[in-house]
Scaffold this motif. Structure first.
Motif, mmCIF file in Angstrom:
data_model
loop_
_atom_site.group_PDB
_atom_site.id
_atom_site.type_symbol
_atom_site.label_atom_id
_atom_site.label_comp_id
_atom_site.label_asym_id
_atom_site.label_seq_id
_atom_site.Cartn_x
_atom_site.Cartn_y
_atom_site.Cartn_z
ATOM 1 N N TRP A 1 52.232 35.101 48.711
ATOM 2 C CA TRP A 1 52.559 36.509 48.929
ATOM 3 C C TRP A 1 51.502 37.269 49.704
ATOM 4 O O TRP A 1 50.303 37.101 49.471
ATOM 5 N N ASN B 1 47.957 36.429 47.764
ATOM 6 C CA ASN B 1 47.708 35.486 46.675
ATOM 7 C C ASN B 1 46.770 34.350 47.042
ATOM 8 O O ASN B 1 46.288 33.641 46.150
ATOM 9 N N ARG C 1 41.116 34.699 42.846
ATOM 10 C CA ARG C 1 42.456 34.965 42.302
ATOM 11 C C ARG C 1 43.214 35.900 43.247
ATOM 12 O O ARG C 1 42.668 36.385 44.232
ATOM 13 N N TYR D 1 45.302 42.007 44.943
ATOM 14 C CA TYR D 1 46.398 42.957 44.740
ATOM 15 C C TYR D 1 46.329 44.125 45.732
ATOM 16 O O TYR D 1 47.334 44.774 45.980
ATOM 17 N N GLN E 1 48.113 34.250 26.383
ATOM 18 C CA GLN E 1 47.426 33.380 27.346
ATOM 19 C C GLN E 1 47.701 33.766 28.795
ATOM 20 O O GLN E 1 48.054 32.921 29.623
ATOM 21 N N VAL E 2 47.557 35.054 29.070
ATOM 22 C CA VAL E 2 47.810 35.522 30.428
ATOM 23 C C VAL E 2 46.715 36.472 30.888
ATOM 24 O O VAL E 2 46.218 37.298 30.123
ATOM 25 N N ASP E 3 46.335 36.332 32.150
ATOM 26 C CA ASP E 3 45.535 37.346 32.824
ATOM 27 C C ASP E 3 46.484 38.416 33.319
ATOM 28 O O ASP E 3 47.591 38.122 33.787
ATOM 29 N N PHE E 4 46.042 39.645 33.258
ATOM 30 C CA PHE E 4 46.971 40.734 33.579
ATOM 31 C C PHE E 4 46.200 41.937 34.086
ATOM 32 O O PHE E 4 45.027 42.115 33.791
ATOM 33 N N ARG F 1 50.378 40.908 49.484
ATOM 34 C CA ARG F 1 50.581 41.977 48.496
ATOM 35 C C ARG F 1 50.218 43.356 49.045
ATOM 36 O O ARG F 1 50.611 44.364 48.469
ATOM 37 N N ARG G 1 45.191 47.763 41.574
ATOM 38 C CA ARG G 1 46.471 47.964 42.266
ATOM 39 C C ARG G 1 46.428 49.101 43.269
ATOM 40 O O ARG G 1 47.365 49.264 44.055
ATOM 41 N N PRO H 1 51.056 42.560 27.279
ATOM 42 C CA PRO H 1 51.320 42.446 28.728
ATOM 43 C C PRO H 1 52.729 41.977 29.040
ATOM 44 O O PRO H 1 53.367 42.494 29.958
ATOM 45 N N LEU I 1 43.251 40.522 40.829
ATOM 46 C CA LEU I 1 43.815 40.469 39.488
ATOM 47 C C LEU I 1 42.754 40.612 38.407
ATOM 48 O O LEU I 1 43.008 41.200 37.345
ATOM 49 N N TRP J 1 50.568 52.175 40.570
ATOM 50 C CA TRP J 1 50.864 51.228 41.653
ATOM 51 C C TRP J 1 50.099 51.558 42.932
ATOM 52 O O TRP J 1 49.888 50.711 43.769
ATOM 53 N N VAL K 1 51.750 51.965 34.655
ATOM 54 C CA VAL K 1 50.745 51.349 35.520
ATOM 55 C C VAL K 1 50.704 52.147 36.811
ATOM 56 O O VAL K 1 51.734 52.618 37.291
#
Lengths: 332, 429
Positions: A107, A125, A148, A151, A198-201, A109, A205, A227, A167, A261, A259
């Protein structure tokens, strides 16, 4: 019309047939362009809302847009990694992109246009920041900026620097001329890791520099207690430009699901963020003095992107309900 | 003098093999319950070659649209593209580029409809092959495989669950098959709890106390042999065996280059551990990958999670194939359900059980195949619809177990799988 955020009002509302993902005015303020949950580029004429959809640039969603400084071309970055140039005033839907290049792996972004008009920055990305010649699409410079997903990418108004945020809440300042890393701002509050899920978030932005050059603002989310369930709150990390120290964490009380944007500064130094989440869509405003917002304007639907018009008095917002809306920041 | 079991039944003469308790605190002490069952036909169904099953449980509900059944260009398709695979005509999500190169080993089952959108109920159905009812509980696939595929009196447990988090220990998932077939959980891929001899205990004194225990047990058994006592003694011996073979559970013994190939993240390490366990003849291994319950920002999270899965899973499949284990190993990738074709306001996808995908590979499963079909935007199954019960039968049949057979539990016949259902013959060779 004087700028007065407390008299903000939606003045135009035009529909597409898919949820929108992003929006930008052309710099001549004739049109607003939108990306959507389809592969088209959608142009709405500001005078009457007439819509034209252009195709042939992307295989999948457009995630990022930026206008050239002269307003003659619009650039789109897709989830297919392609960067496309379009004639803003193309006569009809048969018009194809001026050029399409394979710009990133994965992507794109975010895109931004250099204040001198000669460069376009892209990031995505693959962790790369790439600078392109706005006129002919030639790659001018590239550097591996993050491990990573990136964004957000934004030029400093002086044109000397470009920023990238990822990120993980890493916010970096680079020299445009050399691609050399200048320094980092600690925006890790905008990242969260949820051990249970178990996520990065989160991530950086939005990035904006205040008109007086004293502050760098980074926006996103925090308090991500869930998340995967969209439970998180909007947050701005406001840094002093000189010291790179965090000056303030700016929040929006009572917005428990949101959030930011994108961030942009208004001409009077007010910071504006577009918020979207379970609590709806808002334009939220802060000054540099306080931690809490000084005003917020509720939009009719959850927003996903915004753009301030060249005259600084109108805001376009891209919405989940398939509409692009124009909000006037002042009295009729 | 041997004392007969109270009921004198043949069943109880076999019961000592039907018992395994929990590895408890201390020097491998084992406490367990009693499972009584008859000499079932299951053991007779053991194939000449040891069969194995590995299940990758995509916890939370993997999106079929971001994995096995992409619908690019449609209103539901999302931003990712479809890519070709090593099998002409079969395309999967671009998030699985490495797995796409292993497609010749895989069978996509694209017409799954389980009609259950609740996490707990969906997970139960997918792992037990039946709906849970208030009046009954059924053993998990792992317990059934451990019971029907594992050789008699194995030195190691036949049912292992590798999962993020958790402290380890014994599950309660074998229902009427008894604790011997319950899972042992390797939390974070660590070896079972309490399987190391306490440092204060010398090997000599440890051996001496076990000798003493055996003598006392033998004396007791000679006078008052019971199923419980037999099972109790047996479980101690298996615990000791487990302690002696503790290295089997230690993934750090695998080559560093393999870990690099599988990915240095938790899931890579746990998938490599699964290979190690299967190579050491553990019959059933389940590896969880968390978390796919992406009501919010489905695409960002699938980017993150599926990339991890792709690297580890593709390396695993390739290794199982190149090591000659694919004919004897069934690989399954499942979730509790899929995710909605509709993309919600948060760029998320919600729970969706009416049209989603499961993947199988190995053993008797057709290779390089796609069975079943959803409609253009993935909202309904058009062809080859199957459910959890069909899949459960198929898993067993794939490893040469007659899924129409029953366990004999205290004289009650309890079917291996839902007797009102059947397997999917079209994907079995």
């Amino acid at each position: 019309m004087p700028l007065d955020i407390k008299q903000a009002a939606v003045v135009n509302d035009w529909a597409h047939d898919r949820p929108l993902t992003c929006c930008r005015f052309d710099r001549q303020h004739r049109y607003v362009f939108c990306g959507a949950q389809d592969a088209g580029l959608h142009r709405f004429q500001l005078s009457d809302g007439a819509k034209v959809t252009f195709s042939g640039g992307h295989e999948t969603w457009i995630r990022a847009l930026t206008s050239t400084l002269d307003g003659n071309q619009m650039l789109s970055g897709g989830a297919d990694g392609k960067l496309a140039w379009w004639d803003v005033a193309a006569a009809d839907a048969t018009a194809k992109p001026v050029r399409v290049i394979e710009a990133h792996k994965g992507w794109i972004r975010c895109l931004d246009t250099h204040s001198g008009g000669t460069l376009i920055a892209s990031a995505g990305n693959d962790g790369m920041v790439r600078l392109w010649n706005a006129a002919d699409g030639a790659l001018v410079r590239e550097f591996k900026a993050h491990d990573r997903d990136i964004y957000c990418v934004a030029f400093h108004p002086s044109g000397e620097f470009v920023f990238s945020g990822d990120l993980m809440g890493q916010l970096k300042q680079w020299k445009v001329e050399t691609g050399e890393l200048v320094r980092e701002f600690d925006a890790k509050e905008l990242h969260s890791y949820n051990g249970g899920q178990q996520v990065d978030f989160g991530g950086v932005r939005g990035i904006a520099v205040s008109p007086d050059g004293k502050f760098l603002a980074a926006g996103g989310l925090y308090k991500a207690t869930n998340p995967l369930g969209a439970v998180h709150e909007p947050l701005v990390q406001l840094f002093e430009w000189e010291s790179a120290k965090l000056a303030k964490s700016q929040v929006a009380d009572d917005i428990k699901q949101g959030v930011l944007w994108r961030l942009q500064y208004l001409a009077d130094g007010t910071l504006m963020g577009v918020d979207g989440g379970g609590n709806g869509g808002y334009l939220i405003f802060w000054n540099s003095e306080g931690e809490k917002d000084i005003h917020r304007f509720q939009l009719p639907n959850l927003a996903r992107d915004m753009d301030l018009s060249p005259n600084g008095l109108h805001v376009a917002t891209a919405h989940y309900d398939k509409h692009v809306r124009i909000t006037r920041l002042g009295p009729a | 003098m041997k004392v007969p079991y109270a009921c004198g039944s043949q069943e109880h003469l076999l019961a000592r093999r039907g018992f395994l308790g929990t590895v408890a605190a201390g020097a491998g002490a084992v406490v367990g319950g009693l499972n009584v069952f008859s000499e079932s036909q299951a053991m007779a169904e053991l194939a000449s070659e040891q069969k194995r099953v590995v299940v990758f449980n995509m916890h939370g509900g993997l999106s079929q649209l971001e994995s096995w059944d992409p619908k690019p260009g449609t209103d539901t398709g999302g931003p990712f593209r479809a890519i070709p695979t090593s099998v002409p005509g079969i395309h999967i999500s671009e998030l699985l580029p490495l797995t796409a190169q292993q497609m010749q080993h895989l069978c996509l089952v694209r017409g799954v409809n389980t009609s259950e959108d609740d996490h707990g109920k969906g997970a139960y159905m997918m792992l037990h092959g039946r709906r849970q009812t208030p009046a009954s509980d059924y053993p998990t696939l792992g317990a059934v495989v451990a019971r029907t595929v594992t050789p008699a009196d194995p030195s190691l447990p036949g049912h292992i669950v590798v999962t993020p988090g958790g402290s380890g220990g014994r599950g309660n998932d074998a229902a009427y098959l008894g604790p011997r077939y319950s899972s042992i959980t390797l939390g974070n891929g660590q070896p079972p709890q309490n399987t190391e001899r306490p440092g204060a205990l010398t090997p000599e004194s440890d051996a001496a106390r076990h000798d003493f225990r055996r003598k006392i047990n033998e004396r007791f058994l000679n006078r008052r042999r019971t199923a419980v006592a037999d099972a109790y003694a047996y479980s101690y011996e298996q615990a000791l065996s487990l302690m002696q073979k503790r290295e089997i559970f230690d993934v750090s013994k695998e080559p560093a280059a393999d870990l690099e190939r599988y990915g240095t993240h938790d899931f890579g390490r746990m998938t490599l551990l699964a290979r190690r366990l299967l190579e050491n003849d553990i019959s059933f291994v389940q590896v969880s990958h968390s978390n796919y319950d992406t009501h919010n920002e489905n695409f960002n999270f699938h980017l993150e999670q599926v990339a991890e899965f792709d690297r580890s899973f593709s390396a695993f499949v390739a290794d199982i194939a190149t090591r000659g284990m694919l004919d004897s190993t069934l690989i399954v990738v499942l979730s509790e359900f899929g995710r909605t074709p509709n993309i919600n306001q948060y760029y998320g996808r919600d729970h969706w059980s009416r049209a989603w995908s499961v993947v199988m590979a190995g053993s008797r499963v057709a290779r390089g195949a796609a069975y079943g079909k959803t409609n253009a935007n993935g909202t309904a199954v058009e062809d080859g619809q199957v459910d959890h019960a069909n899949l459960f039968h198929t898993y067993l049949q794939a490893v040469a177990v007659d899924s129409s057979n029953s366990f004999d539990i205290n004289g009650r016949e309890l079917p291996f799988a839902d007797p009102s259902s059947h397997g999917i013959p079209e994907i079995l060779t």
